[in-house]
Design a protein around this motif. Structure first.
Motif, short mmCIF file in Angstrom:
data_model
loop_
_atom_site.label_atom_id
_atom_site.label_comp_id
_atom_site.label_asym_id
_atom_site.label_seq_id
_atom_site.Cartn_x
_atom_site.Cartn_y
_atom_site.Cartn_z
N LYS A 52 0.79 -1.09 0.05
CA LYS A 52 -0.07 -0.05 0.01
C LYS A 52 0.81 1.36 -0.06
O LYS A 52 0.32 2.16 -0.66
CB LYS A 52 -0.94 0.13 1.18
N LEU A 55 2.07 1.72 -3.81
CA LEU A 55 0.80 2.28 -4.49
C LEU A 55 0.37 3.75 -3.91
O LEU A 55 -0.50 4.25 -4.71
CB LEU A 55 -0.47 1.58 -4.46
N LEU A 57 -1.33 4.31 -1.52
CA LEU A 57 -2.84 4.16 -0.47
C LEU A 57 -2.27 4.57 0.85
O LEU A 57 -3.22 4.97 1.56
CB LEU A 57 -3.23 2.75 -0.76
N ASN A 84 0.03 5.01 -11.17
CA ASN A 84 -0.81 3.78 -11.02
C ASN A 84 -1.38 3.35 -12.09
O ASN A 84 -1.87 2.21 -12.04
CB ASN A 84 -1.74 4.70 -9.84
N ARG A 85 -1.70 4.02 -13.02
CA ARG A 85 -2.11 3.72 -14.14
C ARG A 85 -1.23 2.37 -14.76
O ARG A 85 -1.87 1.45 -15.32
CB ARG A 85 -2.06 4.73 -15.38
N MET A 89 -3.47 -4.13 -9.17
CA MET A 89 -3.17 -4.61 -7.83
C MET A 89 -4.21 -5.58 -7.47
O MET A 89 -5.51 -5.50 -7.71
CB MET A 89 -3.38 -3.57 -6.93
N PHE A 91 -6.10 -7.40 -4.51
CA PHE A 91 -6.03 -7.03 -3.10
C PHE A 91 -6.24 -8.49 -2.20
O PHE A 91 -6.80 -9.45 -2.67
CB PHE A 91 -7.25 -6.27 -2.60
N ALA A 95 -11.49 -7.26 -2.88
CA ALA A 95 -12.15 -5.82 -3.07
C ALA A 95 -12.72 -5.56 -4.29
O ALA A 95 -12.62 -4.67 -4.81
CB ALA A 95 -10.86 -5.03 -2.67
N LEU A 96 -13.34 -6.72 -4.57
CA LEU A 96 -14.51 -6.47 -5.93
C LEU A 96 -15.67 -5.42 -5.58
O LEU A 96 -16.02 -5.36 -4.29
CB LEU A 96 -15.12 -7.91 -6.24
N PHE A 97 -16.14 -4.71 -6.52
CA PHE A 97 -16.87 -3.70 -6.30
C PHE A 97 -18.31 -4.45 -6.14
O PHE A 97 -18.73 -4.98 -7.25
CB PHE A 97 -17.13 -2.70 -7.49
N ASP A 98 -18.86 -4.66 -4.93
CA ASP A 98 -20.22 -5.35 -5.10
C ASP A 98 -21.36 -4.86 -5.40
O ASP A 98 -22.55 -5.45 -5.67
CB ASP A 98 -20.51 -5.90 -3.54
N PHE A 108 -13.67 -2.05 -15.62
CA PHE A 108 -13.70 -0.89 -14.61
C PHE A 108 -12.29 0.18 -14.89
O PHE A 108 -12.54 1.23 -15.61
CB PHE A 108 -13.85 -1.02 -13.12
N GLY A 109 -11.24 -0.57 -15.06
CA GLY A 109 -10.04 0.23 -15.03
C GLY A 109 -9.82 0.58 -16.59
O GLY A 109 -9.11 1.46 -16.68
N ARG A 158 -9.42 -8.48 -12.97
CA ARG A 158 -9.45 -6.90 -13.16
C ARG A 158 -7.87 -6.44 -12.83
O ARG A 158 -7.94 -5.34 -13.67
CB ARG A 158 -10.39 -6.63 -12.02
N THR B 124 -13.65 -2.80 3.30
CA THR B 124 -13.11 -4.01 2.38
C THR B 124 -12.35 -3.72 1.33
O THR B 124 -12.29 -4.49 0.27
CB THR B 124 -14.42 -4.84 1.51
N GLU B 125 -11.66 -2.53 1.18
CA GLU B 125 -10.67 -2.03 0.39
C GLU B 125 -11.20 -1.82 -0.97
O GLU B 125 -10.34 -1.58 -1.63
CB GLU B 125 -9.40 -3.01 0.33
N GLN B 126 -12.52 -1.74 -1.15
CA GLN B 126 -12.99 -1.20 -2.44
C GLN B 126 -12.52 0.04 -2.83
O GLN B 126 -12.53 0.34 -3.94
CB GLN B 126 -14.41 -1.32 -2.43
N ASP B 128 -9.73 1.63 -1.94
CA ASP B 128 -8.32 1.47 -2.37
C ASP B 128 -8.28 0.98 -3.67
O ASP B 128 -7.38 1.45 -4.53
CB ASP B 128 -7.65 0.62 -1.50
N ALA B 129 -9.12 -0.05 -4.11
CA ALA B 129 -9.14 -0.49 -5.36
C ALA B 129 -9.52 0.46 -6.53
O ALA B 129 -8.91 0.50 -7.55
CB ALA B 129 -10.04 -1.68 -5.47
N LEU B 133 -7.46 1.71 -9.83
CA LEU B 133 -8.02 1.64 -11.01
C LEU B 133 -8.39 2.98 -11.68
O LEU B 133 -9.39 3.37 -12.43
CB LEU B 133 -9.43 0.80 -11.13
N SER B 134 -7.36 3.85 -11.51
CA SER B 134 -7.16 5.17 -12.05
C SER B 134 -8.60 5.82 -11.74
O SER B 134 -9.16 6.68 -12.59
CB SER B 134 -6.99 5.24 -13.61
#
Ligand SMILES: Nc1ncnc2c1ncn2[C@@H]1O[C@H](COP(=O)(O)OP(=O)(O)OP(=O)(O)O)[C@@H](O)[C@H]1O
Ligand SMILES: [Mg+2]
Lengths: 259, 257
Positions: A52, A55, A57, A84-85, A89, A91, A95-98, A108-109, A158, B124-126, B128-129, B133-134
């Motif tokens: 972290k 990166l 964070l 960062n591009r 990473m 995790f 850390a998926l977007f739920d 997404f990226g 991802r 849940t670190e989303q 940070d994610a 992811l820019s």
């Protein structure tokens, strides 16, 4: 590995504390282009914190991190985003977007970069999902509908979808059955090789470390106490490294067990 | 000495927290006005905050209007001023009760949900994610919510005003025996643009406060499910208090001349 090239990531004297608790006490580590380095170390030694900090964070308290020769400690704003591009990473907890289905998670990226349109991004996302062994039928599922192993694979997709040239994997195989772990290891080896990417991974799993690493570094009490090629790890004199790779409770490393 | 120390620590802590909140609000607003805009997120929040709050806000408004008519009728009978019911209902609803009660109801519904959602994303670190992811998490998560809150609360209050006045009308006409036409006439005569506009400005401010508190507490939550729970409570409590506090400040600005 041609180690004559300047390192892709060069870490010197990296420090990080939380309150009075020192987690990183001066980490030195070089990662060369195209190399796969695995950091091993006990639970809570600050492996995730190390990633972290690289990166951005978490803000490092001191020391230096150079990516492609550019100092990134304290770097913010546009330039940080640009760096960062080029990074991907995975995790520790996926850390998926739920709130988004699998396909949108993976795309997404790509969409965030605004270089391609939605159709192209979806196509790339599907291709990356196929690379990690997931077919189009899961694309519409939400992360909560997937098993832990599938979530890991989606998270891997991802991280890889944007074709990053530096990839961080935080415990990619923890919590997976041995077969799935091996599949993920193979994927990591294959995809980083295909992308020609530099990889920094974290694991406690020695089998996984041996499989994906060119070099292994061991983090203990906030410092890298040993770093060397995979082949050398069995001949290391350091009792702490020996204890860790053989997973023995007795030895110089005393885990504090809180009751 | 101990008490002094405690007081000092409390004061410093308070100043620190206020500063952090103001910085957070400032950067949130900055992201609201600078592109890129996440339209999809804005629309989603408009629906979430606006459309789905309609039943709660509508029910609150109709009962408030009804009770207001009944109370002022029975209360004003002492001064033989029953004729003022329509005016009292119209002015109280538009200036005060519409925005404040809608604000408080939405704070309970949305502030909690928002803090829980963003707090979960934090632990849940989303969040940070998103950064890796820019995507700037404040731009992606906070700005759309603030924008939606500012736009949608005035609309909700407009609806609440109509329903509230209608509630007063129902009670006055069917229970208290007022003449429908006269009642409506005196309602229209009583209302000025200022009454309605001041209420809508209040609503916009409340919308900002509710979403800001939800985002702020969610964004800074830590420590797993318990931390998220605490963030949820704090979001609702602080939003409610701020609504009442800013209600006074705004009333003072508008009407105390
Ligand atoms: N945001 C934070 N605030 C306070 N303390 C933290 C924070 N993040 C990490 N820590 C502390 O830093 C230490 C190292 O945490 P880290 O997550 O890096 O461990 P780790 O080596 O990745 O362990 P594991 O292998 O179990 O994932 C832990 O003791 C943790 O309590
Ligand atoms: Mg970790």
């Amino acid at each position: 590995m041609t180690q004559a090239a300047p390192p892709k990531i060069r870490i010197r004297g990296l420090k990080k504390s939380f309150g009075t608790k020192t987690v990183l006490a001066g980490v030195d580590l070089d990662i060369y282009p195209g190399e796969s380095v695995v950091v091993i170390g006990g639970s809570g030694t600050g492996k995730s914190v190390l990633l972290k900090c690289i990166l951005g964070l978490l803000e490092a308290d001191g020391g230096s991190i150079e990516i492609d020769g550019e100092e990134v400690v304290g770097l913010r704003g546009r330039r940080r985003e640009e760096i960062n591009r080029s990074c991907g990473m995975l995790f520790q907890g996926s850390a998926l977007f739920d709130s988004l289905p699998v396909l949108e998670n993976v795309a997404f990226g790509l969409l965030a970069r605004k270089e391609i349109d939605r159709k192209e991004a979806d196509a790339t996302a599907l291709r990356t999902l196929a690379q990690v062994g997931l077919d189009a039928s899961v694309a519409g599922h939400f992360p909560s509908q997937l098993s832990g192993g599938m979530q890991k694979r989606v998270a891997l997709a991802r991280a890889l979808a944007t074709s990053p040239n530096i990839i961080f994997f935080d415990e990619p195989t923890t919590g997976l059955d041995p077969i799935m772990a091996d599949i993920i290891n193979n994927l990591i080896v294959k995809t980083t090789r295909d992308l020609g990417a530099t990889a920094l991974s974290i694991t406690h799993d020695m089998a996984s470390a041996r499989k994906i690493a060119h070099r292994i570094a061991m983090l203990y009490q906030g410092r890298i106490i040993w770093a060397g090629a995979v082949a050398e790890i069995d001949d290391v004199d350091d009792a702490r490294v020996n204890q860790f790779i053989h997973g023995r409770a007795e030895g110089p490393i005393q885990m504090t067990v809180e009751v | 000495m101990g008490a002094l120390q405690a007081l000092g620590r409390f004061t410093l802590g308070f100043i620190g927290r206020t500063g952090r909140l103001v910085l957070f609000a400032g950067s949130g607003v900055a992201h609201c006005v600078r592109p890129p805009f996440y339209w999809r997120n804005i629309v989603r929040q408009l629906i979430e905050i606006g459309y789905f709050s309609l039943p709660v806000v509508g029910l609150t408004a109709i009962f408030t209007g009804m009770v207001l008519a009944l109370q002022s009728y029975t209360g004003f009978a002492r001064f033989s001023a029953e004729g003022a019911v329509a005016k009292v209902v119209a002015i109280s609803i538009t200036r005060e009760l519409g925005p404040v009660l809608a604000g408080l109801m939405v704070a309970g519904r949305i502030g909690a949900a928002m803090a829980a959602e963003i707090g979960t994303m934090r632990v849940t670190e989303q969040i940070d994610a998103l950064t890796t992811l820019s995507t700037n998490p404040k731009k992606y998560l906070v700005a759309p919510r603030l924008i939606a809150g500012i736009i949608v609360l005035p609309l909700l209050v407009l609806v609440a005003n109509v329903i509230g006045i209608f509630g007063g009308y129902l009670v006055s006409v069917f229970k208290l025996g007022f003449n429908p036409a006269t009642y409506l006439q005196s309602t229209v005569a009583a209302l000025t643009t200022e009454d309605v506009v001041s209420g809508l400005v209040k609503a916009a401010v409340f919308g900002f406060l509710i979403t800001l508190m939800g985002c702020y507490h969610g964004y800074h939550s830590k420590g797993g499910a318990q931390g998220v729970g605490r963030a949820t409570t704090n979001a609702v409590v602080s939003a409610s208090i701020l609504i009442l506090c800013f209600d006074y400040i705004l009333t003072e600005l508008f009407f105390a001349k």
